[in-house]
Design a protein around this motif. Structure first.
Motif, short mmCIF file in Angstrom:
data_model
loop_
_atom_site.label_atom_id
_atom_site.label_comp_id
_atom_site.label_asym_id
_atom_site.label_seq_id
_atom_site.Cartn_x
_atom_site.Cartn_y
_atom_site.Cartn_z
N LEU A 33 0.83 -1.20 0.00
CA LEU A 33 0.00 0.00 0.00
C LEU A 33 0.87 1.24 0.00
N GLU A 34 0.39 2.30 -0.65
CA GLU A 34 0.96 3.63 -0.47
C GLU A 34 0.02 4.34 0.47
N LEU A 35 0.50 4.62 1.68
CA LEU A 35 -0.34 5.25 2.69
C LEU A 35 -0.60 6.70 2.36
N ASP A 36 -1.78 7.17 2.73
CA ASP A 36 -2.16 8.57 2.51
C ASP A 36 -1.10 9.50 3.09
N GLY A 37 -0.52 10.33 2.25
CA GLY A 37 0.44 11.33 2.70
C GLY A 37 1.79 10.79 3.11
N ALA A 38 2.07 9.53 2.87
CA ALA A 38 3.35 8.95 3.29
C ALA A 38 3.86 7.95 2.27
N PRO A 39 4.22 8.41 1.07
CA PRO A 39 4.66 7.47 0.03
C PRO A 39 5.96 6.74 0.38
N GLU A 40 6.72 7.26 1.35
CA GLU A 40 7.99 6.61 1.71
C GLU A 40 7.80 5.40 2.62
N VAL A 41 6.60 5.20 3.13
CA VAL A 41 6.35 4.10 4.06
C VAL A 41 6.05 2.82 3.29
N ARG A 42 6.69 1.72 3.69
CA ARG A 42 6.41 0.41 3.10
C ARG A 42 5.36 -0.27 3.97
N ALA A 43 4.16 -0.40 3.43
CA ALA A 43 3.06 -1.05 4.16
C ALA A 43 2.61 -2.27 3.38
N PHE A 44 2.57 -3.41 4.05
CA PHE A 44 2.28 -4.68 3.38
C PHE A 44 1.10 -5.37 4.05
N VAL A 45 0.19 -5.89 3.23
CA VAL A 45 -0.93 -6.71 3.70
C VAL A 45 -0.78 -8.08 3.06
N ASP A 46 -0.60 -9.12 3.89
CA ASP A 46 -0.50 -10.46 3.30
C ASP A 46 -1.89 -11.10 3.24
N LEU A 47 -1.98 -12.18 2.50
CA LEU A 47 -3.25 -12.85 2.26
C LEU A 47 -3.96 -13.24 3.56
N LEU A 48 -3.21 -13.74 4.54
CA LEU A 48 -3.82 -14.16 5.80
C LEU A 48 -4.28 -12.98 6.66
N SER A 49 -3.78 -11.80 6.39
CA SER A 49 -4.15 -10.61 7.17
C SER A 49 -5.25 -9.80 6.50
N TYR A 50 -5.77 -10.28 5.38
CA TYR A 50 -6.81 -9.55 4.65
C TYR A 50 -8.14 -10.28 4.83
N ASN A 51 -8.98 -9.72 5.69
CA ASN A 51 -10.27 -10.32 6.01
C ASN A 51 -11.29 -9.19 6.21
N PRO A 52 -11.56 -8.41 5.14
CA PRO A 52 -12.35 -7.19 5.30
C PRO A 52 -13.79 -7.42 5.76
N ASN A 53 -14.38 -8.56 5.45
CA ASN A 53 -15.76 -8.82 5.84
C ASN A 53 -15.87 -9.56 7.17
N GLY A 54 -14.73 -9.98 7.71
CA GLY A 54 -14.73 -10.68 8.99
C GLY A 54 -15.25 -12.10 8.92
N ASP A 55 -15.38 -12.65 7.72
CA ASP A 55 -15.95 -13.99 7.61
C ASP A 55 -15.04 -14.98 6.89
N ARG A 56 -13.91 -14.54 6.39
CA ARG A 56 -12.91 -15.35 5.68
C ARG A 56 -13.46 -16.00 4.43
N GLN A 57 -14.48 -15.45 3.85
CA GLN A 57 -14.99 -15.97 2.59
C GLN A 57 -14.46 -15.11 1.46
N GLY A 58 -14.18 -15.72 0.33
CA GLY A 58 -13.68 -14.98 -0.82
C GLY A 58 -12.25 -14.53 -0.66
N PHE A 59 -11.36 -15.38 -0.31
CA PHE A 59 -9.97 -15.14 0.04
C PHE A 59 -9.18 -14.22 -0.90
N GLY A 60 -9.81 -13.46 -1.77
CA GLY A 60 -9.08 -12.62 -2.71
C GLY A 60 -8.45 -11.41 -2.05
N LEU A 61 -7.53 -10.82 -2.75
CA LEU A 61 -6.86 -9.60 -2.31
C LEU A 61 -7.40 -8.43 -3.12
N PRO A 62 -7.26 -7.20 -2.61
CA PRO A 62 -7.69 -6.04 -3.38
C PRO A 62 -6.82 -5.84 -4.62
#
Length: 95
Positions: A33-62
């Motif tokens: 991710l490029e964080l808002d206002g902080a392009p120098e920051v390295r921010a990473f979301v791995d597959l196991l940490s991406y659970n936007p609906n809280g139900d673990r269905q549809g294991f896709g990434l953005p």
């Protein structure tokens, strides 16, 4: 890294801090991710940490260009990288 030092980044984005950013790069197992206002920051979301609906269905990434909001789950000194969690951890929803 230009701008803030790693020490300043860690102070600005401590564990538990809420962050929002745009997906800049997508891999099979995670996105950067490029964080808002902080392009120098390295921010990473791995597959196991991406659970936007809280139900673990549809294991896709953005996709590249999508906006993602999550919390800082880990500060990785070796890589000078924030690890971001989106949604509830998958293990909290297992029955």
């Amino acid at each position: 890294m230009t701008g803030k030092t790693w020490r300043e980044i860690k102070a600005t984005y401590p564990i538990g801090a809420r962050v929002t950013g745009m997906v800049k790069v997508k891999f099979q197992h995670g996105v950067f991710l490029e964080l808002d206002g902080a392009p120098e920051v390295r921010a990473f979301v791995d597959l196991l940490s991406y659970n936007p609906n809280g139900d673990r269905q549809g294991f896709g990434l953005p996709e590249v260009g999508e906006i993602v909001t999550g919390v800082v789950a880990e500060l990785v000194d070796r890589d000078q990288q924030l690890r971001i969690r989106v949604g509830a951890p998958f293990w909290k929803n297992s029955d």
